[in-house]
Enzyme design. Structure first.
Site, short mmCIF file in Angstrom:
data_model
loop_
_atom_site.label_atom_id
_atom_site.label_comp_id
_atom_site.label_asym_id
_atom_site.label_seq_id
_atom_site.Cartn_x
_atom_site.Cartn_y
_atom_site.Cartn_z
N ASP A 1 11.31 0.87 -2.24
CA ASP A 1 9.92 1.29 -2.03
C ASP A 1 9.75 2.57 -2.82
O ASP A 1 10.25 3.63 -2.41
CB ASP A 1 9.68 1.51 -0.53
CG ASP A 1 8.34 2.21 -0.24
OD1 ASP A 1 7.53 2.38 -1.19
OD2 ASP A 1 8.11 2.59 0.93
N LYS B 1 3.27 8.73 -8.98
CA LYS B 1 2.78 7.34 -8.87
C LYS B 1 1.28 7.25 -9.14
O LYS B 1 0.77 6.21 -9.53
CB LYS B 1 3.10 6.84 -7.46
CG LYS B 1 2.90 5.37 -7.23
CD LYS B 1 3.43 5.02 -5.86
CE LYS B 1 3.17 3.57 -5.50
NZ LYS B 1 3.74 3.26 -4.17
N GLU C 1 3.05 -4.05 -1.95
CA GLU C 1 3.50 -3.35 -0.74
C GLU C 1 3.09 -4.04 0.57
O GLU C 1 3.93 -4.21 1.45
CB GLU C 1 3.02 -1.90 -0.77
CG GLU C 1 3.79 -1.09 -1.80
CD GLU C 1 3.13 0.22 -2.14
OE1 GLU C 1 2.12 0.58 -1.51
OE2 GLU C 1 3.63 0.89 -3.06
N ASP D 1 -2.28 -0.12 5.64
CA ASP D 1 -1.23 0.76 5.09
C ASP D 1 -1.86 2.04 4.54
O ASP D 1 -2.48 2.03 3.48
CB ASP D 1 -0.48 0.00 3.98
CG ASP D 1 0.57 0.86 3.29
OD1 ASP D 1 0.67 2.06 3.61
OD2 ASP D 1 1.28 0.33 2.42
#
Ligand code: AMP
Length: 578
Positions: free
Chosen positions: A11, A73, A157, A180
């Site tokens: 992850d 990211k 994800e 999420d």
């Protein structure tokens, strides 16, 4: 390569990254030498060029804010300035790139795994937000390769989280939502599981919404109260700690200032409220009502906030399922996927969906969708196209991604020039096929069916043509502009039709000058004039043009019938039959 070496599940998070493997049939997450299973996604490049990663790097942030890279990211696979976020560091001054920084994090995770497993590893599954586009997925894959890892799969994800959640409930048929909310991104997905199969029915989200934003706002609040500089890194770090404390306690203090949960919630509420629209859209795209869901599972550290849980409870009308550790579910899912690929876990078929429609530009600048949004991948679809004008010897195919009716409002992923033998209008036959592989990467094939000549497109991660706007912005714009877009599409289609008809009408009138009555002629001429006036008007009245063009089309058809009758008659006369 050692065939027994396990495949890593990674992850690669905005804030934290985790790594796991399947060991004796069980997915486990691996801890570093300090016993921590979570590595801050931070990289510090010292003056002398030496690089530190993780907690060590994060500790440098207060001293070297411009040399400590966090939240990279948000930048990966994007052109400079496109992230909608200005980092406190400059990657170009540090002579590095988002891919290289991500590679450093991945190298670190690889080392953590190799140390824990006491063997070398060379393959991995890496997760990305569901909304990552081709460029972002490819850049993540390159980062893995740069770190010495063969990336076997790029996994969304929420799908990973669902996999973690669903593994022990394979026989059940369920519909679930995965909410999420992490440090930097928000994703909501609706999935269906049955007989060991996962299918993502829809995904939505915001790539620029997360706990970091709340930290920033809380820091501004605290700095103002304490008369400190608003962007002081220590205040920012303290704010995150205060925020976390307020997930369990009613008050927390910093430098003598008491901050209550109510203070935090006042600040956080508008941000969390922003997740609602995406939840409603994901439900409506999936064709699922909130009450039809079997579970709503929470993923991402920010879902520990009581306010977030209150919102989820209210939006979905049910108690959210918190059985997953919100920080670890995605890494666990990636590890399970790695185990499946490596054969150490039983096969679970994994299906994902396209977040945006893919298509090509057609004549008149319209978007022609080939693979619609929310199509299950892997997917393959194609269409045949022909040349719009005579003596054309090639066709330029623009590959587009987006939800808008006009090609220009969508993002161009690439273009292919397809050559073919020149001939009259409509003589070429070019098939265009899109296929999306299991990693969500698009391959385009164009074939001239006469010569069997194939042209394929490499959509490289760094293609400068990629218009890298935010996906959710695209979707909301497609809703905001739905009326205008549809009007433009109707206008363009009617305009193309009118431009084809007008010369045909003129030609027919010429040929039939002596065969039709003055009334018939004036009716057609006036209808053609109406069409010309509407075409020239600047207000683009699509409905009127469409109606007028249809009338002209009918008039043209009766002229065409007359032309045929006449030709027939002449032929009979010529052959002496009448
Ligand atoms: P993730 O990207 O899933 O690792 O989530 C990280 C985000 O979760 C960061 O913004 C953290 O500040 C936030 N977070 C972690 N623990 C908590 C907590 N107990 N309460 C509120 N936010 C938290």
């Amino acid at each position: 390569m050692n065939p027994n070496s396990p495949i890593l599940g990674i992850d690669l998070g905005t804030t934290n990254s985790l790594v796991g493997v399947v060991d004796s049939g069980f997915p486990i997450l691996l801890a570093d030498e300090n016993g921590s299973r979570s590595t801050p996604s931070a990289v510090c490049i010292a003056q002398d060029g030496s690089i530190s990663v993780g907690a060590v790097a994060l500790r440098q942030r207060a001293l070297h804010p411009t040399r400590t890279i966090t939240s990279v990211k948000r930048l990966i696979g994007r052109r400079p300035g496109e992230a909608g976020w200005t980092p406190p560091y400059s990657l170009s001054e540090l002579k590095t790139s988002p891919v290289e920084v991500s590679a450093e994090i991945l190298k670190h995770l690889k080392a953590v795994a190799e140390h824990a497993l006491e063997q070398s590893v060379s393959q991995a599954v890496i997760t990305v937000p569901a909304y990552f586009n081709d460029a972002q997925r490819n850049a993540t894959k390159r980062a893995g390769e740069l770190a010495g890892l063969e990336v076997l799969r790029i996994l969304s994800e929420p799908t990973a989280a669902a996999l973690a959640y669903g593994l022990d409930k394979l026989s059940e048929h369920q519909k679930i939502a995965v909410y999420d909310l992490g440090g930097g991104t928000f994703d909501i997905s609706v999935l269906e599981m049955h007989d060991g199969t996962f299918q993502v029915l829809s995904t939505a989200g915001d790539t620029q919404l997360g706990g970091d934003d709340i930290d920033r706002l809380l820091a501004e609040f605290i700095a103002q109260k304490l008369n400190l500089p608003p962007h002081d890194i220590r205040v920012l770090e303290a704010s995150e700690a205060v925020k976390k404390r307020l997930s369990t306690d009613d008050t927390a203090s910093f430098n003598g200032l008491d901050i209550t949960r109510a203070d935090l919630e006042k600040i956080a509420r508008p941000w969390i409220e922003r997740t609602r629209i995406h939840c409603l859209r994901a439900l409506s795209d999936a064709g699922v009502k909130a009450e039809q869901l079997d579970e709503v599972i929470l993923v991402g550290g920010s879902t520990r906030m009581p306010l977030v849980r209150d919102y989820v409870r209210e939006i979905f009308g049910r108690e959210p399922n918190t059985s997953q550790n919100p920080d670890e579910a995605i890494a666990l899912g990636a590890t399970i996927q790695a185990g499946i690929l490596g054969g150490s876990l039983r096969q679970v078929l994994l299906l994902d969906v396209t977040p945006l429609s893919l298509g090509i530009e057609t004549f008149g600048g319209l978007m022609n969708i080939i693979i619609p949004r929310n199509t299950t991948i892997p997917a393959k679809a194609g269409e045949m196209f022909t040349n719009a004008v005579a003596n054309q010897d090639s066709m330029l195919i623009r590959i587009l991604q987006g939800e808008r009716e006009l090609a220009k409002d969508n993002w161009e992923l690439g273009r292919i020039e397809v050559p073919f033998p020149s001939g009259p209008k409509g003589s070429a036959r070019v098939g265009v096929q899109f296929s999306i592989d299991a990693d969500g990467i698009l391959h385009v094939l164009a074939r001239d069916t006469a010569t069997h000549q194939d042209t394929t497109l490499q959509i490289s991660g760094t293609a400068v043509d990629v218009e890298d706007e935010r996906v959710e912005q695209m979707i909301s714009e497609s809703v905001d502009f739905a009326f205008e877009d549809m009007n433009e599409r109707i206008w363009t289609e009617a305009k193309l039709k009118a431009e084809e008809l007008l010369p045909a009408v003129d030609a027919a009138l010429d040929q039939l000058a002596d065969a039709i009555s003055a009334e018939e002629k004036s009716a057609v001429v006036s209808q053609a004039a109406t069409v010309r006036v509407l075409l020239a008007a600047t207000d683009h009245d699509a409905k009127a043009l469409k109606a007028a063009t249809q009338l002209l089309d009918e008039a043209t058809q009766s002229l065409a019938v007359m032309l045929i009758d006449r030709a027939m008659e002449e032929s009979l006369v010529r052959r002496g039959l009448v």
